[in-house]
Design a protein around this motif. Structure first.
Motif, mmCIF file in Angstrom:
data_model
loop_
_atom_site.group_PDB
_atom_site.id
_atom_site.type_symbol
_atom_site.label_atom_id
_atom_site.label_comp_id
_atom_site.label_asym_id
_atom_site.label_seq_id
_atom_site.Cartn_x
_atom_site.Cartn_y
_atom_site.Cartn_z
ATOM 1 N N LYS A 255 15.340 19.152 14.054
ATOM 2 C CA LYS A 255 16.644 18.493 14.048
ATOM 3 C C LYS A 255 16.450 17.031 13.694
ATOM 4 N N THR A 256 17.505 16.410 13.216
ATOM 5 C CA THR A 256 17.447 14.965 13.043
ATOM 6 C C THR A 256 17.532 14.329 14.419
ATOM 7 N N SER A 257 16.966 13.148 14.552
ATOM 8 C CA SER A 257 17.083 12.441 15.832
ATOM 9 C C SER A 257 18.460 11.811 15.985
ATOM 10 N N GLY A 258 19.173 11.714 14.869
ATOM 11 C CA GLY A 258 20.418 10.959 14.832
ATOM 12 C C GLY A 258 20.174 9.574 14.280
ATOM 13 N N GLY A 259 18.902 9.236 14.103
ATOM 14 C CA GLY A 259 18.504 7.970 13.501
ATOM 15 C C GLY A 259 17.555 8.247 12.359
ATOM 16 N N ARG A 260 16.361 7.633 12.406
ATOM 17 C CA ARG A 260 15.414 7.770 11.307
ATOM 18 C C ARG A 260 14.367 8.846 11.543
ATOM 19 N N GLY A 261 14.330 9.410 12.742
ATOM 20 C CA GLY A 261 13.261 10.318 13.092
ATOM 21 C C GLY A 261 13.596 11.790 12.953
ATOM 22 N N VAL A 262 12.563 12.597 13.215
ATOM 23 C CA VAL A 262 12.695 14.053 13.240
ATOM 24 C C VAL A 262 12.198 14.542 14.588
ATOM 25 N N HIS A 263 12.931 15.456 15.181
ATOM 26 C CA HIS A 263 12.519 16.088 16.433
ATOM 27 C C HIS A 263 12.211 17.558 16.170
ATOM 28 N N LEU B 6 18.689 21.590 12.016
ATOM 29 C CA LEU B 6 18.558 21.929 10.607
ATOM 30 C C LEU B 6 17.746 23.207 10.456
ATOM 31 N N THR B 7 17.887 23.854 9.311
ATOM 32 C CA THR B 7 16.942 24.902 8.954
ATOM 33 C C THR B 7 15.743 24.222 8.294
ATOM 34 N N TRP B 8 14.616 24.909 8.266
ATOM 35 C CA TRP B 8 13.448 24.340 7.604
ATOM 36 C C TRP B 8 13.697 24.167 6.111
ATOM 37 N N ALA B 9 14.515 25.022 5.526
ATOM 38 C CA ALA B 9 14.825 24.893 4.097
ATOM 39 C C ALA B 9 15.650 23.647 3.815
ATOM 40 N N GLU B 10 16.473 23.237 4.766
ATOM 41 C CA GLU B 10 17.319 22.059 4.591
ATOM 42 C C GLU B 10 16.585 20.745 4.783
ATOM 43 N N LEU B 11 15.546 20.755 5.602
ATOM 44 C CA LEU B 11 14.946 19.518 6.067
ATOM 45 C C LEU B 11 14.516 18.589 4.929
ATOM 46 N N ALA B 12 13.919 19.131 3.886
ATOM 47 C CA ALA B 12 13.366 18.301 2.816
ATOM 48 C C ALA B 12 14.425 17.433 2.150
ATOM 49 N N ASP B 13 15.636 17.929 2.031
ATOM 50 C CA ASP B 13 16.683 17.193 1.321
ATOM 51 C C ASP B 13 17.737 16.611 2.256
ATOM 52 N N ALA B 14 17.524 16.702 3.553
ATOM 53 C CA ALA B 14 18.525 16.239 4.507
ATOM 54 C C ALA B 14 18.640 14.716 4.498
ATOM 55 N N ARG B 15 19.823 14.230 4.818
ATOM 56 C CA ARG B 15 20.092 12.797 4.979
ATOM 57 C C ARG B 15 20.755 12.610 6.340
ATOM 58 N N PRO B 16 20.090 11.944 7.273
ATOM 59 C CA PRO B 16 20.645 11.807 8.624
ATOM 60 C C PRO B 16 22.059 11.243 8.652
ATOM 61 N N GLU B 17 22.377 10.362 7.699
ATOM 62 C CA GLU B 17 23.704 9.734 7.691
ATOM 63 C C GLU B 17 24.818 10.702 7.320
ATOM 64 N N ASP B 18 24.453 11.897 6.848
ATOM 65 C CA ASP B 18 25.480 12.883 6.494
ATOM 66 C C ASP B 18 26.026 13.629 7.705
ATOM 67 N N PHE B 19 25.348 13.523 8.839
ATOM 68 C CA PHE B 19 25.740 14.283 10.031
ATOM 69 C C PHE B 19 26.373 13.319 11.041
ATOM 70 N N THR B 20 27.685 13.357 11.158
ATOM 71 C CA THR B 20 28.422 12.419 12.000
ATOM 72 C C THR B 20 29.450 13.147 12.851
ATOM 73 N N VAL B 21 30.089 12.387 13.730
ATOM 74 C CA VAL B 21 31.167 12.931 14.551
ATOM 75 C C VAL B 21 32.266 13.534 13.676
ATOM 76 N N LEU B 22 32.466 12.962 12.501
ATOM 77 C CA LEU B 22 33.540 13.419 11.623
ATOM 78 C C LEU B 22 33.141 14.619 10.772
ATOM 79 N N THR B 23 31.869 14.759 10.449
ATOM 80 C CA THR B 23 31.451 15.836 9.551
ATOM 81 C C THR B 23 30.851 17.040 10.259
ATOM 82 N N MET B 24 30.315 16.832 11.453
ATOM 83 C CA MET B 24 29.580 17.907 12.119
ATOM 84 C C MET B 24 30.462 19.082 12.545
ATOM 85 N N PRO B 25 31.707 18.869 12.984
ATOM 86 C CA PRO B 25 32.510 20.038 13.374
ATOM 87 C C PRO B 25 32.652 21.082 12.265
#
Length: 347
Positions: free
Chosen positions: A180-188, A265-284
């Protein structure tokens, strides 16, 4: 000030005071929207928290420019960690008795239903910090949590290849991880484990895993507890598996201007993921489409033995022992000095 509103949550009525209070002014997001966000991802956030002692990170004034979080050394912040159940909590808010490293006990909030999450959000809770244990076994972690923390000069993109290498190694041991994204710059990465081992054993297992990543990717990974030695590498924060150390749960909201959330995230998504794309407005909308990607964590439990065997090999063959605990912890057996190298003196 807008009057309070009442929201029905699975048969409970949760009161939301001052629902129009700005919580993320730059986005125009108000308090009620934050509560509604948690309800929209309800099965996910509750799955991450259910039956786990949970520290609440409360931002009652919202996330405004200059707002800061109180720390152990500075209690003047605008936000704070709530480690004990707040006074006046509804009777449906259950607790779990935990013990801090000092030996002092506390009754922490232990979510068992979604109304508890909504109630906490009304108190200004944005980030939920569940322990890696359930209240059925509070001294025995059932998750190994790998926090890949990019240091200055590195970013999310630098943590991603480390995450893939970590997964490859874990799978060679018959284990797997969920990113998962940390919500910042990291990966958990979450590795579900059998609740048979102590915090000390789980932490030593994570240290062994981190050292293996440092061996494989020496220019990209560091296990140095001292910031002055880390350089522009990704730090594997092994102390996140120490007792009373927690990381933001999946679906938690982070105190950023964009209201980013910690997104499974799925492992397939991780490589191209952008943490800033996942927000209170977009996640639902994403949650409605893909559901809870971390749900399988609750159906798996790996043995920690392969990593504990690696601990033994590190000690026997390389002479590698424990690493420092955070300064507020009591001195632990086998732990080296807690003195940063530049200040250490030869005896």
């Amino acid at each position: 000030m807008a009057p309070a509103v009442e929201i029905e949550v699975d048969g409970r009525v949760v009161r939301v005071s001052n629902p129009d209070k700005p919580y993320f002014p730059a986005l125009g997001v108000v308090k009620r929207q934050v509560v509604e966000y948690f309800l929209a991802v309800g099965p996910g956030i509750l799955g991450a928290l259910r039956d786990r002692p949970t520290t609440l990170e409360r931002w009652p004034g919202g996330v405004f420019e200059g707002a800061k979080l109180s720390t152990r050394g500075d209690h003047t912040g605008d936000a704070f960690y709530q480690k004990r159940i707040p006074k006046g909590a509804p009777d449906y808010v259950e607790t779990a008795r935990i013990t801090f490293p000092s030996g002092r006990p506390a009754d922490e909030v232990c979510p068992t239903e979604l109304a508890v999450v909504a109630w906490a959000a009304n108190l200004g809770t944005l980030t939920f910090h569940p322990w890696p244990v359930t209240r059925a076994a509070v001294d025995h972690p059932d998750q190994l949590r790998v926090d890949l923390d990019p240091q200055p000069g590195t970013d999310f993109a630098d943590a991603v290849p480390v995450a893939y290498e970590t997964r490859e190694f874990l799978r060679s041991l018959g284990m797997d991880a969920f990113p998962k994204t940390s919500g910042g710059r990291g990966v958990h990465l979450y590795v579900p484990i059998e609740p048979r081992w102590t915090f000390v054993e789980a932490r030593r297992a994570l240290i062994a895993l981190a050292r293996e990543m440092e061996r494989r990717l020496p220019d990209q990974v560091t296990v140095s507890w001292w910031k002055e030695e880390r350089g522009e590498r990704v730090f594997v924060d092994f102390n996140q598996m120490a007792r009373d150390r927690t990381i933001a749960s999946a679906y938690s909201v982070r105190p950023t201007a964009r209201a980013q959330v910690s997104a499974p995230l799925t492992w397939a998504e991780l490589a191209d993921a952008r943490p800033e794309d996942f927000t209170v407005l977009t996640m639902p909308a994403r949650f409605a489409e893909v559901g809870d990607l971390h749900a399988p964590i609750r159906d798996a439990a790996y043995s920690l033995e392969p990593l504990l065997e690696l601990v033994e090999r590190h000690e026997r063959d390389l002479g590698l022992g424990d690493l420092p605990y955070p300064p507020e912890y009591p001195k632990m057996a086998g732990e080296p000095k807690r003195v940063q190298p530049s200040k250490a003196r030869d005896d």
